[in-house]
Design a protein around this motif. Sequence first.
Motif, mmCIF file in Angstrom:
data_model
loop_
_atom_site.group_PDB
_atom_site.id
_atom_site.type_symbol
_atom_site.label_atom_id
_atom_site.label_comp_id
_atom_site.label_asym_id
_atom_site.label_seq_id
_atom_site.Cartn_x
_atom_site.Cartn_y
_atom_site.Cartn_z
ATOM 1 N N MET A 45 0.831 -1.204 0.000
ATOM 2 C CA MET A 45 0.000 0.000 0.000
ATOM 3 C C MET A 45 0.871 1.262 0.000
ATOM 4 O O MET A 45 0.592 2.227 -0.715
ATOM 5 C CB MET A 45 -0.931 0.013 1.209
ATOM 6 C CG MET A 45 -1.811 1.235 1.289
ATOM 7 S SD MET A 45 -2.976 1.397 -0.060
ATOM 8 C CE MET A 45 -4.224 0.276 0.464
ATOM 9 N N THR A 46 1.951 1.245 0.758
ATOM 10 C CA THR A 46 2.866 2.388 0.783
ATOM 11 C C THR A 46 3.490 2.607 -0.589
ATOM 12 O O THR A 46 3.584 3.748 -1.064
ATOM 13 C CB THR A 46 3.976 2.162 1.829
ATOM 14 O OG1 THR A 46 3.359 2.017 3.117
ATOM 15 C CG2 THR A 46 4.946 3.321 1.865
ATOM 16 N N GLU A 47 3.911 1.525 -1.253
ATOM 17 C CA GLU A 47 4.478 1.658 -2.590
ATOM 18 C C GLU A 47 3.443 2.189 -3.576
ATOM 19 O O GLU A 47 3.764 3.005 -4.442
ATOM 20 C CB GLU A 47 5.031 0.321 -3.071
ATOM 21 C CG GLU A 47 6.298 -0.091 -2.358
ATOM 22 C CD GLU A 47 6.822 -1.450 -2.798
ATOM 23 O OE1 GLU A 47 6.131 -2.152 -3.564
ATOM 24 O OE2 GLU A 47 7.934 -1.804 -2.371
ATOM 25 N N GLN A 48 2.189 1.736 -3.457
ATOM 26 C CA GLN A 48 1.136 2.228 -4.354
ATOM 27 C C GLN A 48 0.895 3.719 -4.135
ATOM 28 O O GLN A 48 0.739 4.471 -5.095
ATOM 29 C CB GLN A 48 -0.167 1.455 -4.125
ATOM 30 C CG GLN A 48 -0.144 0.058 -4.686
ATOM 31 C CD GLN A 48 -1.431 -0.687 -4.381
ATOM 32 O OE1 GLN A 48 -1.908 -0.671 -3.253
ATOM 33 N NE2 GLN A 48 -1.970 -1.346 -5.381
ATOM 34 N N ILE A 49 0.886 4.151 -2.886
ATOM 35 C CA ILE A 49 0.664 5.564 -2.581
ATOM 36 C C ILE A 49 1.812 6.409 -3.122
ATOM 37 O O ILE A 49 1.598 7.471 -3.725
ATOM 38 C CB ILE A 49 0.483 5.770 -1.069
ATOM 39 C CG1 ILE A 49 -0.858 5.171 -0.628
ATOM 40 C CG2 ILE A 49 0.565 7.241 -0.690
ATOM 41 C CD1 ILE A 49 -1.040 5.083 0.867
ATOM 42 N N ASN A 50 3.054 5.954 -2.924
ATOM 43 C CA ASN A 50 4.207 6.699 -3.430
ATOM 44 C C ASN A 50 4.195 6.800 -4.957
ATOM 45 O O ASN A 50 4.497 7.854 -5.520
ATOM 46 C CB ASN A 50 5.509 6.061 -2.955
ATOM 47 C CG ASN A 50 5.747 6.276 -1.481
ATOM 48 O OD1 ASN A 50 5.205 7.201 -0.877
ATOM 49 N ND2 ASN A 50 6.552 5.418 -0.887
ATOM 50 N N LEU A 51 3.840 5.704 -5.620
ATOM 51 C CA LEU A 51 3.760 5.715 -7.081
ATOM 52 C C LEU A 51 2.669 6.668 -7.551
ATOM 53 O O LEU A 51 2.873 7.461 -8.474
ATOM 54 C CB LEU A 51 3.509 4.301 -7.610
ATOM 55 C CG LEU A 51 3.357 4.138 -9.112
ATOM 56 C CD1 LEU A 51 4.565 4.679 -9.861
ATOM 57 C CD2 LEU A 51 3.131 2.669 -9.456
ATOM 58 N N ALA A 52 1.516 6.627 -6.908
ATOM 59 C CA ALA A 52 0.415 7.527 -7.266
ATOM 60 C C ALA A 52 0.832 8.985 -7.072
ATOM 61 O O ALA A 52 0.547 9.844 -7.919
ATOM 62 C CB ALA A 52 -0.820 7.214 -6.431
ATOM 63 N N VAL A 55 3.171 10.129 -9.970
ATOM 64 C CA VAL A 55 2.459 10.360 -11.237
ATOM 65 C C VAL A 55 1.592 11.615 -11.132
ATOM 66 O O VAL A 55 1.568 12.449 -12.050
ATOM 67 C CB VAL A 55 1.619 9.123 -11.614
ATOM 68 C CG1 VAL A 55 0.760 9.408 -12.838
ATOM 69 C CG2 VAL A 55 2.523 7.925 -11.863
ATOM 70 N N LEU A 56 0.902 11.790 -10.004
ATOM 71 C CA LEU A 56 0.047 12.971 -9.847
ATOM 72 C C LEU A 56 0.859 14.264 -9.839
ATOM 73 O O LEU A 56 0.423 15.277 -10.388
ATOM 74 C CB LEU A 56 -0.781 12.871 -8.571
ATOM 75 C CG LEU A 56 -1.979 11.942 -8.647
ATOM 76 C CD1 LEU A 56 -2.671 11.842 -7.293
ATOM 77 C CD2 LEU A 56 -2.969 12.412 -9.697
ATOM 78 N N GLU A 57 2.035 14.234 -9.231
ATOM 79 C CA GLU A 57 2.877 15.435 -9.229
ATOM 80 C C GLU A 57 3.253 15.830 -10.658
ATOM 81 O O GLU A 57 3.269 17.007 -10.999
ATOM 82 C CB GLU A 57 4.139 15.207 -8.392
ATOM 83 C CG GLU A 57 3.895 15.219 -6.906
ATOM 84 C CD GLU A 57 3.359 16.550 -6.394
ATOM 85 O OE1 GLU A 57 3.809 17.616 -6.859
ATOM 86 O OE2 GLU A 57 2.476 16.507 -5.527
ATOM 87 N N ARG A 58 3.548 14.841 -11.479
ATOM 88 C CA ARG A 58 3.892 15.120 -12.875
ATOM 89 C C ARG A 58 2.704 15.764 -13.594
ATOM 90 O O ARG A 58 2.863 16.742 -14.328
ATOM 91 C CB ARG A 58 4.301 13.824 -13.578
ATOM 92 C CG ARG A 58 4.771 14.028 -14.996
ATOM 93 C CD ARG A 58 5.454 12.806 -15.566
ATOM 94 N NE ARG A 58 4.820 11.541 -15.299
ATOM 95 C CZ ARG A 58 3.920 10.964 -16.103
ATOM 96 N NH1 ARG A 58 3.545 11.554 -17.214
ATOM 97 N NH2 ARG A 58 3.414 9.783 -15.796
ATOM 98 N N TYR A 59 1.506 15.240 -13.351
ATOM 99 C CA TYR A 59 0.313 15.791 -13.996
ATOM 100 C C TYR A 59 -0.019 17.184 -13.455
ATOM 101 O O TYR A 59 -0.374 18.082 -14.204
ATOM 102 C CB TYR A 59 -0.882 14.856 -13.808
ATOM 103 C CG TYR A 59 -0.993 13.830 -14.897
ATOM 104 C CD1 TYR A 59 -1.925 13.957 -15.907
ATOM 105 C CD2 TYR A 59 -0.142 12.725 -14.931
ATOM 106 C CE1 TYR A 59 -2.025 13.024 -16.930
ATOM 107 C CE2 TYR A 59 -0.229 11.781 -15.938
ATOM 108 C CZ TYR A 59 -1.165 11.943 -16.931
ATOM 109 O OH TYR A 59 -1.248 11.023 -17.938
ATOM 110 N N LYS A 60 0.097 17.367 -12.158
ATOM 111 C CA LYS A 60 -0.255 18.657 -11.566
ATOM 112 C C LYS A 60 0.737 19.756 -11.938
ATOM 113 O O LYS A 60 0.391 20.932 -11.926
ATOM 114 C CB LYS A 60 -0.362 18.537 -10.043
ATOM 115 C CG LYS A 60 -1.597 17.787 -9.616
ATOM 116 C CD LYS A 60 -1.665 17.740 -8.107
ATOM 117 C CE LYS A 60 -3.056 17.887 -7.639
ATOM 118 N NZ LYS A 60 -3.587 19.054 -7.182
ATOM 119 N N ASN A 61 1.969 19.395 -12.251
ATOM 120 C CA ASN A 61 2.973 20.392 -12.612
ATOM 121 C C ASN A 61 2.966 20.730 -14.100
ATOM 122 O O ASN A 61 3.780 21.523 -14.547
ATOM 123 C CB ASN A 61 4.368 19.932 -12.181
ATOM 124 C CG ASN A 61 4.538 20.039 -10.683
ATOM 125 O OD1 ASN A 61 4.031 20.960 -10.060
ATOM 126 N ND2 ASN A 61 5.230 19.087 -10.097
#
Length: 136
Positions: A45-52, A55-61
């Motif tokens: 779950m921690t790895e999934q959260i970090n991966l998400a 990816v979200l940071e890339r999209y938000k930036n």
Amino acid sequence: MPLSSQQGFSLIEVMVAMVILAVGILSIIGIQYHVVNGNTRGNVMTEQINLAQRVLERYKNTVNVDKLGNEDMVGVDETGAPGGPYTVQVRVEHMPGVKETDAQKITLTVTKSGGIGARPAGSELKVVTLTRGHGI
């Protein structure tokens, strides 16, 4: 010799003691299994959260949010590099009543396929957020 003067344990007493010992050992093994399984699921779950988050940071930036599009990343690791057990699905939607250049809705789904710590079928990490670009 009378029976009362004999010393030692009878076969029945030894067998009862062995059964009690066996039940105790099996209980400890069962608890250990659940502890290890819970820790593994927590790590996944921690790895999934970090991966998400990556990816979200890339999209938000992204500067121009109207240029964002859907993306499917299959077989990535927890950093987003190829060769891992994770699948990331990104869906970008226009929000009704808002100009496409102002904001977009991003739905991101991260799943792990197979291996130790895989969550039950149908369960996944899903994140929904809004972005206006420029890190906002």
